[in-house]
Structure formats: C-alpha cells, structure tokens
Design a protein around this motif. Structure first.
Motif, PDB file in Angstrom:
ATOM      1  N   LEU A 149       0.830  -1.406   0.015  1.00 25.34           N
ATOM      2  CA  LEU A 149       0.240  -0.078  -0.212  1.00 25.34           C
ATOM      3  C   LEU A 149       0.899   1.145  -0.009  1.00 25.34           C
ATOM      4  N   SER A 150       0.407   2.257  -0.522  1.00 29.04           N
ATOM      5  CA  SER A 150       0.951   3.585  -0.231  1.00 29.04           C
ATOM      6  C   SER A 150       0.840   4.062   1.246  1.00 29.04           C
ATOM      7  N   GLY A 151       1.550   4.999   1.308  1.00 28.43           N
ATOM      8  CA  GLY A 151       1.576   5.539   2.484  1.00 28.43           C
ATOM      9  C   GLY A 151       0.136   5.829   3.355  1.00 28.43           C
ATOM     10  N   GLY A 152      -0.469   6.877   2.348  1.00 30.20           N
ATOM     11  CA  GLY A 152      -1.827   7.346   2.572  1.00 30.20           C
ATOM     12  C   GLY A 152      -2.641   6.112   3.023  1.00 30.20           C
ATOM     13  N   GLN A 153      -2.592   5.038   2.164  1.00 27.70           N
ATOM     14  CA  GLN A 153      -3.502   3.835   2.329  1.00 27.70           C
ATOM     15  C   GLN A 153      -3.188   3.137   3.638  1.00 27.70           C
ATOM     16  N   GLN A 154      -1.881   3.097   3.816  1.00 24.79           N
ATOM     17  CA  GLN A 154      -1.607   2.442   5.105  1.00 24.79           C
ATOM     18  C   GLN A 154      -2.073   3.101   6.511  1.00 24.79           C
ATOM     19  N   GLN A 155      -1.953   4.573   6.170  1.00 26.31           N
ATOM     20  CA  GLN A 155      -2.496   5.257   7.393  1.00 26.31           C
ATOM     21  C   GLN A 155      -4.186   5.171   7.589  1.00 26.31           C
TER      22      GLN A 155
END
Length: 279
Positions: A149-155
């Motif tokens: 996942l991208s960083g935003g998706q992980q958050q």
C-alpha cells in the motif's frame, strides 16, 4: 465527561525539559489539533496521554475517560484498555499480513487470546473489518499485503483498525507528516468524518498549521515543553505564529498561501452528512 485531562505534567530527559508543567483538557467529541515546531513537546505529551510514558515528580496527573492513567510519576496500566487508540507516523502495520488481517487486529482486546494468536476471527468480525475499510475509502485493498500500500492507504488502514477496536478516543501523532498533500487531505478527511459521525474524540498532532485551521475548531500550541496557546484555530494567523515561534514558524506554514490551500482542501463533512467515502 472530560475525555482527556492533563494537569501539571512535567518530563525531563537529561538536561532537556520536554514537558514543563503542562495542563490541558479535551472534552468528549472534540477534534483538537496539537501543533508546535520540532522539539516543542507534542510527541512527548501524546506518549504520556497514551500511557506509554510516565511523567516526573509528584504533581503530574493524567485522567482519561474518568480513569486516572498516571499520577505522581506512576502509570496505572489497564485502566482504559481498548478505549484509547493511537496511530503514529509509521503506520505500525504488519507488512507481510493482508490489510484485512491488520484491521482485524483491532479485535485483540475483545476476543480470547488463543483466537487472536491463531488469527481465528468470526464472519461477523471480518464483515466489521471490511465495513471499516469501506468507511476509510480503501475496500479494494483488503486482500493485499499491507506492504504493497501507499503511505496514505496504510495510514487509513491503521484508522480502520481503530474503528474495529471501537475506541472512544483516537490519538494521532503526526499522522500526515510523511504523506503527500493529496494523501494527507484524505487522512484528515477520515479523521474528521469519524469524529463527527461516531463522536470519537480526536487529538491530532500536526506539523502544518493549515490542516489545524481547516479541520479542527480548537488548537493547542506548544513551545519548549509548554502550552503557549489554547484557543480557536482561526486565530492562528501567520503573523501570530511568527510571534509565537519566531523563525521556527516556517516549519508550521505550508508554502501555499492560506487562500490557495483552502481552495485545495475539501469541505469538512458534518454530522448530518452520509458516510463519507474516500477514493
């Protein structure tokens, strides 16, 4: 009931005074921003509120949801287990596990330990996790390894985990500092939505004041371990920030002008909006 009450809290690391007699209150249902330049004490205060560290001296006290979580330099562990969730800049997902499994981990405080250890979750628990992923706008990634996942998706997956946990307070320590502006807006949208729709109290540490102005009615500003401002976010003009922080205020202001940023930011959802779905 006051959600978070901190009184006369101090902390020293060697010669550095990280917290200097800090006192704040956060009411149930509030979404409050905590801002400050590097080294101001934001993260230290959050760790103390979350029960990860104990303060110094005999006077400091932290009360969360009516329960004393630390006093006189002693942690009172287990008092608010499951009722407070913390998300960090690093996301803290298990990269080799699926996103859905990471979200299901939010159940660990409520299911028998053997079930959690073996990853044996019920159909209803899985449906709840899937619903949480839909609410934060990433239902399509449920079966992917979280490391993809991208960083935003992980958050957002980390926030979905707190929804499964059914936390009453969400403490977010610099949740968007490592994200690009588009991803940061999506994460802040999610936090605002669960605050208004689920009445979850949110305390969010931010490095850029524009997000505080846009998403939080109230901001607490720290400098050198002290609270130097506690009031309406709308009062935090660039001029006022320069008075509070001097040259360090440049850390807190995005390069865009406030007008440009406000045009770029989405309108914050309110409690009467339908469930806010994010792409």
């Amino acid at each position: 009931m006051t959600a978070i009450s901190v009184s006369n809290l101090s902390k020293r690391y060697g010669k550095t005074r990280a917290l200097d007699n800090v006192s704040i209150d956060v009411q149930l249902g509030e979404m409050v921003a905590l801002i400050g330049a590097s080294g101001s004490g934001k993260s230290t205060l959050i760790r103390h509120i979350a029960g990860l560290e104990a303060g110094d001296g005999e006077t400091g006290k932290v009360v969360v949801l009516g329960q004393v979580s630390q006093t006189a330099g002693r942690l009172m562990r287990g008092r608010t287990a499951g009722r407070v969730a913390v998300i960090f800049q690093q996301f803290n997902l298990v990269g080799r596990l699926s996103v859905l499994t990471n979200v299901l981990i939010g159940n660990l405080g409520r299911v028998p330990r053997w079930r959690g250890t073996l990853g044996l979750f019920s159909r209803s628990e899985k449906e709840k996790a899937e619903t949480a992923l839909a609410r934060v706008g990433i239902p399509q990634v449920a079966t992917q390894r979280s490391s993809t996942l991208s960083g935003g998706q992980q958050q957002r997956a980390a926030i979905a985990r707190t929804l499964v946990q059914e936390a009453e307070i969400l403490i977010a320590d610099e949740p968007i500092s490592a994200l690009d502006p588009s991803s940061a807006r999506r994460v802040m949208d999610v936090l605002a939505t669960i605050n208004t729709q689920d009445n979850i109290t949110v305390l969010v540490s931010l490095h850029q004041v524009e997000y505080a102005r846009r998403y939080c009615k109230r901001t607490i500003a720290m400098r050198d371990g002290r609270v130097v401002y506690d009031g309406p976010s709308t009062s935090l003009s660039n001029t006022f920030l320069a008075e509070l922080y001097g040259d360090a205020s440049e850390e807190l202001v995005l390069p865009e002008s406030p007008a440009e940023l406000l045009r770029a930011l989405p309108v914050r959802p309110n409690s009467h909006d339908p469930v806010h779905m994010l792409a």
